[in-house]
Design a protein around this motif. Structure first.
Motif, PDB file in Angstrom:
ATOM      1  N   ASP A 124       0.841  -1.197   0.000  1.00  0.00           N
ATOM      2  CA  ASP A 124       0.000   0.000   0.000  1.00  0.00           C
ATOM      3  C   ASP A 124       0.871   1.240   0.000  1.00  0.00           C
ATOM      4  N   GLY A 125       0.583   2.157  -0.927  1.00  0.00           N
ATOM      5  CA  GLY A 125       1.380   3.372  -1.073  1.00  0.00           C
ATOM      6  C   GLY A 125       1.274   4.301   0.121  1.00  0.00           C
ATOM      7  N   ALA A 126       0.194   4.185   0.902  1.00  0.00           N
ATOM      8  CA  ALA A 126       0.046   5.046   2.080  1.00  0.00           C
ATOM      9  C   ALA A 126       0.905   4.510   3.225  1.00  0.00           C
ATOM     10  N   ARG A 134     -15.655   7.934   5.423  1.00  0.00           N
ATOM     11  CA  ARG A 134     -16.061   7.303   4.166  1.00  0.00           C
ATOM     12  C   ARG A 134     -17.024   6.173   4.501  1.00  0.00           C
ATOM     13  N   ALA A 135     -16.623   4.934   4.167  1.00  0.00           N
ATOM     14  CA  ALA A 135     -17.557   3.833   4.374  1.00  0.00           C
ATOM     15  C   ALA A 135     -17.962   3.737   5.844  1.00  0.00           C
ATOM     16  N   ALA A 136     -19.256   3.524   6.051  1.00  0.00           N
ATOM     17  CA  ALA A 136     -19.774   3.459   7.414  1.00  0.00           C
ATOM     18  C   ALA A 136     -19.969   2.013   7.869  1.00  0.00           C
ATOM     19  N   HIS A 137     -20.439   1.182   6.973  1.00  0.00           N
ATOM     20  CA  HIS A 137     -20.786  -0.184   7.374  1.00  0.00           C
ATOM     21  C   HIS A 137     -20.295  -1.205   6.356  1.00  0.00           C
ATOM     22  N   HIS A 169       4.492   1.137   0.263  1.00  0.00           N
ATOM     23  CA  HIS A 169       4.896   0.473  -0.973  1.00  0.00           C
ATOM     24  C   HIS A 169       3.933   0.917  -2.070  1.00  0.00           C
ATOM     25  N   CYS A 170       4.431   1.681  -3.029  1.00  0.00           N
ATOM     26  CA  CYS A 170       3.555   2.294  -4.029  1.00  0.00           C
ATOM     27  C   CYS A 170       3.809   1.713  -5.416  1.00  0.00           C
ATOM     28  N   ALA A 171       2.727   1.120  -5.997  1.00  0.00           N
ATOM     29  CA  ALA A 171       2.869   0.600  -7.360  1.00  0.00           C
ATOM     30  C   ALA A 171       3.214   1.759  -8.277  1.00  0.00           C
ATOM     31  N   ASP A 193      -6.213  -0.600  -5.778  1.00  0.00           N
ATOM     32  CA  ASP A 193      -5.618   0.676  -5.392  1.00  0.00           C
ATOM     33  C   ASP A 193      -6.598   1.827  -5.542  1.00  0.00           C
ATOM     34  N   GLY A 194      -7.889   1.506  -5.456  1.00  0.00           N
ATOM     35  CA  GLY A 194      -8.920   2.537  -5.360  1.00  0.00           C
ATOM     36  C   GLY A 194      -9.063   3.404  -6.592  1.00  0.00           C
ATOM     37  N   GLN A 228      -3.683   2.996 -10.301  1.00  0.00           N
ATOM     38  CA  GLN A 228      -2.447   2.934 -11.085  1.00  0.00           C
ATOM     39  C   GLN A 228      -2.353   1.622 -11.859  1.00  0.00           C
ATOM     40  N   ALA A 280     -12.814  -3.872  -6.612  1.00  0.00           N
ATOM     41  CA  ALA A 280     -13.445  -2.755  -5.895  1.00  0.00           C
ATOM     42  C   ALA A 280     -13.345  -1.442  -6.688  1.00  0.00           C
ATOM     43  N   ASP A 281     -12.998  -0.329  -6.020  1.00  0.00           N
ATOM     44  CA  ASP A 281     -13.047   0.971  -6.703  1.00  0.00           C
ATOM     45  C   ASP A 281     -12.101   1.047  -7.901  1.00  0.00           C
ATOM     46  N   PRO A 284     -22.045   6.067  -3.639  1.00  0.00           N
ATOM     47  CA  PRO A 284     -22.355   5.166  -2.527  1.00  0.00           C
ATOM     48  C   PRO A 284     -23.772   5.343  -2.009  1.00  0.00           C
TER      49      PRO A 284
HETATM   50  C1  FAD Z   1     -19.162   8.977   1.641  1.00  0.00           C
HETATM   51  C2  FAD Z   1     -18.944   7.534   1.317  1.00  0.00           C
HETATM   52  C3  FAD Z   1     -19.631   6.548   2.031  1.00  0.00           C
HETATM   53  C4  FAD Z   1     -19.443   5.216   1.755  1.00  0.00           C
HETATM   54  N1  FAD Z   1     -20.107   4.274   2.496  1.00  0.00           N
HETATM   55  C5  FAD Z   1     -19.906   2.952   2.284  1.00  0.00           C
HETATM   56  C6  FAD Z   1     -20.493   1.955   3.151  1.00  0.00           C
HETATM   57  O1  FAD Z   1     -21.176   2.285   4.118  1.00  0.00           O
HETATM   58  N2  FAD Z   1     -20.252   0.649   2.879  1.00  0.00           N
HETATM   59  C7  FAD Z   1     -19.450   0.255   1.820  1.00  0.00           C
HETATM   60  O2  FAD Z   1     -19.268  -0.965   1.623  1.00  0.00           O
HETATM   61  N3  FAD Z   1     -18.861   1.175   0.998  1.00  0.00           N
HETATM   62  C8  FAD Z   1     -19.054   2.510   1.210  1.00  0.00           C
HETATM   63  N4  FAD Z   1     -18.433   3.457   0.428  1.00  0.00           N
HETATM   64  C9  FAD Z   1     -17.553   3.012  -0.660  1.00  0.00           C
HETATM   65  C10 FAD Z   1     -16.227   2.554  -0.100  1.00  0.00           C
HETATM   66  O3  FAD Z   1     -15.636   3.550   0.743  1.00  0.00           O
HETATM   67  C11 FAD Z   1     -15.277   2.269  -1.265  1.00  0.00           C
HETATM   68  O4  FAD Z   1     -15.954   1.499  -2.238  1.00  0.00           O
HETATM   69  C12 FAD Z   1     -14.091   1.492  -0.738  1.00  0.00           C
HETATM   70  O5  FAD Z   1     -13.377   2.261   0.226  1.00  0.00           O
HETATM   71  C13 FAD Z   1     -13.160   1.138  -1.907  1.00  0.00           C
HETATM   72  O6  FAD Z   1     -12.127   0.328  -1.414  1.00  0.00           O
HETATM   73  P1  FAD Z   1     -10.849   0.080  -2.291  1.00  0.00           P
HETATM   74  O7  FAD Z   1      -9.959  -0.833  -1.485  1.00  0.00           O
HETATM   75  O8  FAD Z   1     -11.210  -0.319  -3.695  1.00  0.00           O
HETATM   76  O9  FAD Z   1     -10.164   1.548  -2.470  1.00  0.00           O
HETATM   77  P2  FAD Z   1      -9.582   2.522  -1.345  1.00  0.00           P
HETATM   78  O10 FAD Z   1     -10.326   2.418  -0.074  1.00  0.00           O
HETATM   79  O11 FAD Z   1      -9.466   3.845  -2.015  1.00  0.00           O
HETATM   80  O12 FAD Z   1      -8.112   1.942  -1.060  1.00  0.00           O
HETATM   81  C14 FAD Z   1      -7.111   2.027  -2.048  1.00  0.00           C
HETATM   82  C15 FAD Z   1      -5.768   1.744  -1.375  1.00  0.00           C
HETATM   83  O13 FAD Z   1      -4.769   1.652  -2.390  1.00  0.00           O
HETATM   84  C16 FAD Z   1      -3.641   2.427  -1.971  1.00  0.00           C
HETATM   85  N5  FAD Z   1      -2.985   2.881  -3.220  1.00  0.00           N
HETATM   86  C17 FAD Z   1      -3.418   3.804  -4.119  1.00  0.00           C
HETATM   87  N6  FAD Z   1      -2.563   3.905  -5.159  1.00  0.00           N
HETATM   88  C18 FAD Z   1      -1.566   2.991  -4.931  1.00  0.00           C
HETATM   89  C19 FAD Z   1      -0.408   2.613  -5.645  1.00  0.00           C
HETATM   90  N7  FAD Z   1      -0.065   3.172  -6.828  1.00  0.00           N
HETATM   91  N8  FAD Z   1       0.410   1.648  -5.098  1.00  0.00           N
HETATM   92  C20 FAD Z   1       0.083   1.051  -3.894  1.00  0.00           C
HETATM   93  N9  FAD Z   1      -1.036   1.392  -3.173  1.00  0.00           N
HETATM   94  C21 FAD Z   1      -1.834   2.335  -3.687  1.00  0.00           C
HETATM   95  C22 FAD Z   1      -4.198   3.578  -1.121  1.00  0.00           C
HETATM   96  O14 FAD Z   1      -3.226   4.062  -0.212  1.00  0.00           O
HETATM   97  C23 FAD Z   1      -5.371   2.880  -0.397  1.00  0.00           C
HETATM   98  O15 FAD Z   1      -4.974   2.301   0.831  1.00  0.00           O
HETATM   99  C24 FAD Z   1     -18.567   4.815   0.703  1.00  0.00           C
HETATM  100  C25 FAD Z   1     -17.841   5.805  -0.019  1.00  0.00           C
HETATM  101  C26 FAD Z   1     -18.021   7.154   0.287  1.00  0.00           C
HETATM  102  C27 FAD Z   1     -17.244   8.195  -0.486  1.00  0.00           C
END
Ligand code: FAD
Length: 264
Positions: free
Chosen positions: A7-9, A17-20, A79-81, A114-115, A119, A240-241, A248
């Motif tokens: 994870d890059g962070a 953000r996510a609540a449940h 660790h950042c891709a 990586d959300g 990347q 995921a994202d 959401p």
């Molecule tokens: C207001 C709000 C409310 C929400 N409520 C809910 C809820 O109640 N329930 C629910 O299930 N979902 C909810 N969601 C959606 C949920 O937050 C996201 O879908 C979820 O966080 C996505 O997870 P993810 O792991 O794909 O991405 P992220 O949580 O964005 O994680 C990505 C990770 O990748 C890392 N990263 C990024 N780039 C790199 C790179 N190049 N190299 C290495 N690491 C990297 C980042 O540091 C981070 O740790 C909500 C979203 C919002 C905005």
């Protein structure tokens, strides 16, 4: 099976953000053997409802039905891709930058989770290949201490309104709630922060003024509706994202799009 997470962070993202965890995620937490740890820090929300600003209660859900072998992953923070990646018939690898310099990490399969920065997806599919669109709306996510119990709120509450749609959910055992609400697109962080007291007074039960609550956190998100063309490219998987972005609080958006008026 051995899993390594990079994870890059440098720690967990603490913005609201996510609540449940929804039931499919709960099933995965149980299968991963970590459900007891999660339950020790959290709680199980019992009921949610969909309501209106005037207190009308059109629908609710009693969420008491939650319905199992995952490896224990190693997590490498910082660790950042970096963008470069490749694969063979048997392995997939990424270049990863670390405080000790750049290294190559490889595995049988590599998952891009990586959300929204995605990347891995960009490296696989290019910068401009995330079909869909971005709404002209933003979501403001806040954490707040306010006495919603006094107004009969359930653990999770979705309020339907063409302009002030929002969600209010209990998120800790010490009385903190997550309140996420719609805002106009194009407004800056400062402009949105200036509007926050007006939004709370307009949409929350009891029409509270700033002295009536404690705002613990505030962040904003753009709202997208996007889906990658391929969730799998050989030995790379998008998760995921990184693979799909959506509102959401999507049901409210749908109500707005189809012009189904809920105003009072
Ligand atoms: C207001 C709000 C409310 C929400 N409520 C809910 C809820 O109640 N329930 C629910 O299930 N979902 C909810 N969601 C959606 C949920 O937050 C996201 O879908 C979820 O966080 C996505 O997870 P993810 O792991 O794909 O991405 P992220 O949580 O964005 O994680 C990505 C990770 O990748 C890392 N990263 C990024 N780039 C790199 C790179 N190049 N190299 C290495 N690491 C990297 C980042 O540091 C981070 O740790 C909500 C979203 C919002 C905005």
């Amino acid at each position: 099976m051995f899993v390594t997470v990079v994870d890059g962070a440098y720690g967990l993202d603490v913005r609201p953000r996510a609540a449940h965890y929804v039931p499919p995620a709960v099933r995965e937490l149980r299968r991963a053997g970590v459900i007891e740890d999660v339950l020790a820090d959290g709680f199980v929300p019992k009921k949610m409802f969909w309501g209106k600003l005037d207190g009308a209660y059109p629908a609710g859900l009693d969420n008491s039905i939650l319905g199992d072998d995952h490896p224990d992953p190693e997590v490498n923070w910082g660790h950042c891709a970096a963008g470069e990646l490749g694969q063979s018939k048997a392995r997939a690898w990424v270049q990863v930058s670390t405080s000790a310099g750049e290294i190559r990490m490889e595995a049988d399969y590599t998952m891009g989770c990586d959300g929204a920065n995605f990347q891995i997806r960009r490296s696989l599919q290019g910068d401009m290949t995330f079909p869909g669109f971005t709404w002209d709306k933003q979501i403001v996510a806040t954490n707040v201490y306010y006495d919603f119990d006094r107004y009969g709120y359930e653990d999770a509450n979705f309020i339907i309104h063409p302009e002030h749609w929002h969600m209010a959910s209990r998120i800790t055992k010490d009385g903190m709630w997550g309140v996420s609400y719609s805002e106009q697109g194009g407004l800056s962080h400062e402009e949105l922060a200036a509007r926050q007291p007006m939004k709370f007074e307009t949409m929350l039960p009891g029409n509270p003024k700033p002295q009536d609550y404690v705002l613990a956190n505030f962040s904003l998100y753009r709202v997208h509706q996007r889906l990658t063309e391929n969730m799998r490219v050989g030995r790379f998987l998008l998760v995921a994202d990184a693979a799909h972005l959506c509102n959401p609080l999507e049901p409210f958006q749908r109500i707005r799009v189809f012009g189904h008026s809920n105003s009072q």
